[in-house]
Design a protein around this motif. Structure first.
Motif, PDB file in Angstrom:
ATOM      1  N   SER A  22       2.511  -8.657  -9.369  1.00  0.00           N
ATOM      2  CA  SER A  22       3.924  -8.751  -8.992  1.00  0.00           C
ATOM      3  C   SER A  22       4.810  -7.897  -9.899  1.00  0.00           C
ATOM      4  O   SER A  22       5.746  -7.252  -9.424  1.00  0.00           O
ATOM      5  CB  SER A  22       4.387 -10.202  -8.979  1.00  0.00           C
ATOM      6  N   THR A  23       4.513  -7.857 -11.179  1.00  0.00           N
ATOM      7  CA  THR A  23       5.299  -7.038 -12.099  1.00  0.00           C
ATOM      8  C   THR A  23       5.150  -5.558 -11.767  1.00  0.00           C
ATOM      9  O   THR A  23       6.129  -4.803 -11.805  1.00  0.00           O
ATOM     10  CB  THR A  23       4.875  -7.307 -13.555  1.00  0.00           C
ATOM     11  N   GLY A  24       3.939  -5.135 -11.420  1.00  0.00           N
ATOM     12  CA  GLY A  24       3.714  -3.739 -11.053  1.00  0.00           C
ATOM     13  C   GLY A  24       4.557  -3.327  -9.858  1.00  0.00           C
ATOM     14  O   GLY A  24       5.123  -2.224  -9.832  1.00  0.00           O
ATOM     15  N   ILE A  25       4.673  -4.214  -8.861  1.00  0.00           N
ATOM     16  CA  ILE A  25       5.501  -3.900  -7.696  1.00  0.00           C
ATOM     17  C   ILE A  25       6.971  -3.813  -8.089  1.00  0.00           C
ATOM     18  O   ILE A  25       7.648  -2.830  -7.792  1.00  0.00           O
ATOM     19  CB  ILE A  25       5.339  -4.970  -6.594  1.00  0.00           C
ATOM     20  N   ASP A  26       7.473  -4.842  -8.761  1.00  0.00           N
ATOM     21  CA  ASP A  26       8.907  -4.922  -9.029  1.00  0.00           C
ATOM     22  C   ASP A  26       9.400  -3.877 -10.020  1.00  0.00           C
ATOM     23  O   ASP A  26      10.558  -3.482  -9.968  1.00  0.00           O
ATOM     24  CB  ASP A  26       9.278  -6.325  -9.504  1.00  0.00           C
ATOM     25  N   THR A  27       8.529  -3.411 -10.904  1.00  0.00           N
ATOM     26  CA  THR A  27       8.920  -2.361 -11.856  1.00  0.00           C
ATOM     27  C   THR A  27       8.521  -0.976 -11.361  1.00  0.00           C
ATOM     28  O   THR A  27       8.792   0.011 -12.025  1.00  0.00           O
ATOM     29  CB  THR A  27       8.276  -2.601 -13.238  1.00  0.00           C
ATOM     30  N   ARG A  28       7.848  -0.935 -10.207  1.00  0.00           N
ATOM     31  CA  ARG A  28       7.336   0.323  -9.631  1.00  0.00           C
ATOM     32  C   ARG A  28       6.392   1.017 -10.614  1.00  0.00           C
ATOM     33  O   ARG A  28       6.320   2.221 -10.701  1.00  0.00           O
ATOM     34  CB  ARG A  28       8.439   1.284  -9.222  1.00  0.00           C
ATOM     35  N   ASP A  29       5.652   0.198 -11.345  1.00  0.00           N
ATOM     36  CA  ASP A  29       4.624   0.704 -12.274  1.00  0.00           C
ATOM     37  C   ASP A  29       3.306   0.677 -11.513  1.00  0.00           C
ATOM     38  O   ASP A  29       2.566  -0.299 -11.537  1.00  0.00           O
ATOM     39  CB  ASP A  29       4.567  -0.181 -13.525  1.00  0.00           C
ATOM     40  N   TRP A  30       3.011   1.773 -10.834  1.00  0.00           N
ATOM     41  CA  TRP A  30       1.876   1.801  -9.911  1.00  0.00           C
ATOM     42  C   TRP A  30       0.537   1.833 -10.635  1.00  0.00           C
ATOM     43  O   TRP A  30      -0.464   1.381 -10.089  1.00  0.00           O
ATOM     44  CB  TRP A  30       2.054   2.925  -8.897  1.00  0.00           C
ATOM     45  N   THR A  57      -2.638   0.806  -3.212  1.00  0.00           N
ATOM     46  CA  THR A  57      -1.548   1.203  -4.101  1.00  0.00           C
ATOM     47  C   THR A  57      -0.667   2.248  -3.426  1.00  0.00           C
ATOM     48  O   THR A  57       0.567   2.185  -3.520  1.00  0.00           O
ATOM     49  CB  THR A  57      -2.095   1.727  -5.436  1.00  0.00           C
ATOM     50  N   ALA A  58      -1.263   3.201  -2.728  1.00  0.00           N
ATOM     51  CA  ALA A  58      -0.486   4.232  -2.029  1.00  0.00           C
ATOM     52  C   ALA A  58       0.428   3.593  -0.983  1.00  0.00           C
ATOM     53  O   ALA A  58       1.598   3.978  -0.847  1.00  0.00           O
ATOM     54  CB  ALA A  58      -1.415   5.256  -1.389  1.00  0.00           C
ATOM     55  N   PHE A  59      -0.090   2.612  -0.234  1.00  0.00           N
ATOM     56  CA  PHE A  59       0.732   1.915   0.754  1.00  0.00           C
ATOM     57  C   PHE A  59       1.901   1.196   0.084  1.00  0.00           C
ATOM     58  O   PHE A  59       3.049   1.286   0.542  1.00  0.00           O
ATOM     59  CB  PHE A  59      -0.113   0.916   1.556  1.00  0.00           C
ATOM     60  N   MET A  60       1.627   0.454  -0.970  1.00  0.00           N
ATOM     61  CA  MET A  60       2.687  -0.298  -1.634  1.00  0.00           C
ATOM     62  C   MET A  60       3.729   0.652  -2.238  1.00  0.00           C
ATOM     63  O   MET A  60       4.934   0.382  -2.169  1.00  0.00           O
ATOM     64  CB  MET A  60       2.100  -1.221  -2.703  1.00  0.00           C
ATOM     65  N   ARG A  61       3.273   1.742  -2.787  1.00  0.00           N
ATOM     66  CA  ARG A  61       4.193   2.741  -3.348  1.00  0.00           C
ATOM     67  C   ARG A  61       5.084   3.310  -2.238  1.00  0.00           C
ATOM     68  O   ARG A  61       6.298   3.425  -2.398  1.00  0.00           O
ATOM     69  CB  ARG A  61       3.398   3.847  -4.027  1.00  0.00           C
ATOM     70  N   GLU A  62       4.480   3.652  -1.121  1.00  0.00           N
ATOM     71  CA  GLU A  62       5.211   4.237   0.005  1.00  0.00           C
ATOM     72  C   GLU A  62       6.257   3.274   0.565  1.00  0.00           C
ATOM     73  O   GLU A  62       7.345   3.693   0.966  1.00  0.00           O
ATOM     74  CB  GLU A  62       4.212   4.610   1.101  1.00  0.00           C
ATOM     75  N   THR A  63       5.945   1.985   0.577  1.00  0.00           N
ATOM     76  CA  THR A  63       6.867   1.012   1.160  1.00  0.00           C
ATOM     77  C   THR A  63       7.872   0.448   0.152  1.00  0.00           C
ATOM     78  O   THR A  63       8.941  -0.007   0.556  1.00  0.00           O
ATOM     79  CB  THR A  63       6.103  -0.162   1.811  1.00  0.00           C
ATOM     80  N   HIS A  64       7.568   0.495  -1.134  1.00  0.00           N
ATOM     81  CA  HIS A  64       8.465  -0.103  -2.120  1.00  0.00           C
ATOM     82  C   HIS A  64       9.290   0.909  -2.906  1.00  0.00           C
ATOM     83  O   HIS A  64      10.394   0.569  -3.350  1.00  0.00           O
ATOM     84  CB  HIS A  64       7.680  -1.008  -3.085  1.00  0.00           C
ATOM     85  N   ASP A  65       8.818   2.118  -3.102  1.00  0.00           N
ATOM     86  CA  ASP A  65       9.625   3.096  -3.848  1.00  0.00           C
ATOM     87  C   ASP A  65      10.996   3.311  -3.203  1.00  0.00           C
ATOM     88  O   ASP A  65      11.994   3.372  -3.917  1.00  0.00           O
ATOM     89  CB  ASP A  65       8.886   4.423  -4.019  1.00  0.00           C
ATOM     90  N   PRO A  66      11.086   3.418  -1.882  1.00  0.00           N
ATOM     91  CA  PRO A  66      12.414   3.628  -1.298  1.00  0.00           C
ATOM     92  C   PRO A  66      13.256   2.357  -1.170  1.00  0.00           C
ATOM     93  O   PRO A  66      14.436   2.430  -0.826  1.00  0.00           O
ATOM     94  CB  PRO A  66      12.122   4.196   0.093  1.00  0.00           C
ATOM     95  N   ALA A  67      12.685   1.198  -1.447  1.00  0.00           N
ATOM     96  CA  ALA A  67      13.412  -0.067  -1.302  1.00  0.00           C
ATOM     97  C   ALA A  67      14.466  -0.197  -2.390  1.00  0.00           C
ATOM     98  O   ALA A  67      14.477   0.535  -3.380  1.00  0.00           O
ATOM     99  CB  ALA A  67      12.431  -1.243  -1.378  1.00  0.00           C
ATOM    100  N   VAL A  95      12.524  -8.396  -0.693  1.00  0.00           N
ATOM    101  CA  VAL A  95      12.523  -6.927  -0.693  1.00  0.00           C
ATOM    102  C   VAL A  95      13.810  -6.483  -0.017  1.00  0.00           C
ATOM    103  O   VAL A  95      13.977  -6.651   1.193  1.00  0.00           O
ATOM    104  CB  VAL A  95      11.286  -6.360   0.046  1.00  0.00           C
ATOM    105  N   LEU A  96      14.723  -5.944  -0.828  1.00  0.00           N
ATOM    106  CA  LEU A  96      15.994  -5.495  -0.283  1.00  0.00           C
ATOM    107  C   LEU A  96      15.888  -4.040   0.173  1.00  0.00           C
ATOM    108  O   LEU A  96      15.094  -3.259  -0.371  1.00  0.00           O
ATOM    109  CB  LEU A  96      17.097  -5.638  -1.327  1.00  0.00           C
ATOM    110  N   GLN A  97      16.694  -3.696   1.148  1.00  0.00           N
ATOM    111  CA  GLN A  97      16.782  -2.312   1.588  1.00  0.00           C
ATOM    112  C   GLN A  97      17.478  -1.500   0.503  1.00  0.00           C
ATOM    113  O   GLN A  97      18.050  -2.066  -0.438  1.00  0.00           O
ATOM    114  CB  GLN A  97      17.539  -2.243   2.917  1.00  0.00           C
ATOM    115  N   PRO A  98      17.474  -0.179   0.593  1.00  0.00           N
ATOM    116  CA  PRO A  98      18.077   0.650  -0.460  1.00  0.00           C
ATOM    117  C   PRO A  98      19.524   0.294  -0.775  1.00  0.00           C
ATOM    118  O   PRO A  98      19.974   0.481  -1.915  1.00  0.00           O
ATOM    119  CB  PRO A  98      17.961   2.071   0.089  1.00  0.00           C
TER     120      PRO A  98
END
Length: 144
Positions: A22-30, A57-67, A95-98
């Motif tokens: 969860s920390t990796g997602i929220d901090t965008r530390d892939w 990881t690529a999927f999560m990065r693609e969907t969360h980096d722009p969030a 997960v909020l939009q940009p």
């Protein structure tokens, strides 16, 4: 479900693994996020499946980096078996939009098969059981 009581050290390792996710997602530390899975991990979200830590990881990065802002909470972690080591964890995600005004809240439980590697515990198999997903907004905090 039989609950197995792990040693305090094993419990800490399991919780550390769950929280790195969860920390990796929220901090965008892939790199941190990827470190929670084995290279050959199988992840099943019901609506989609991934083979390997790198593809998930690529999927999560693609969907969360722009969030916008995100908040993943992992709770109620229970060891359900020891051979193999299996764990169930409840998860809630905001997960909020940009714009940080609108977004999604999702609730699920995660059934994980965990293995010990030279680098510590890693998730080899994850099955996610989605309970609910709903749109939210407007977020009043966005204007504070």
């Amino acid at each position: 479900m039989n609950t197995i009581t792990p040693t305090p050290h094993e419990r800490f390792e399991i919780l550390d693994l769950v929280h790195r996710y969860s920390t990796g997602i929220d901090t965008r530390d892939w790199a941190l996020f990827a470190s929670t899975f084995t290279d050959d991990a199988h992840v099943d979200f019901g609506f989609a499946q991934w083979e390997g830590a790198s593809s998930f990881t690529a999927f999560m990065r693609e969907t969360h980096d722009p969030a916008g802002r995100t908040l993943h909470r992992m709770t109620n972690t229970v060891v359900t078996g020891t051979d193999p080591l299996t764990v169930r964890t409840y998860g809630d995600a905001v997960v909020l939009q940009p714009d940080n005004v609108h977004g999604t809240i999702a609730n699920a439980w995660y059934d994980d098969e965990i293995v010990r590697t030279p680098d510590g515990l890693r998730i080899r198999r994850r099955v996610v059981h989605m309970i609910s997903m709903r749109a939210i907004g407007p977020n009043l905090v966005a204007e504070m």
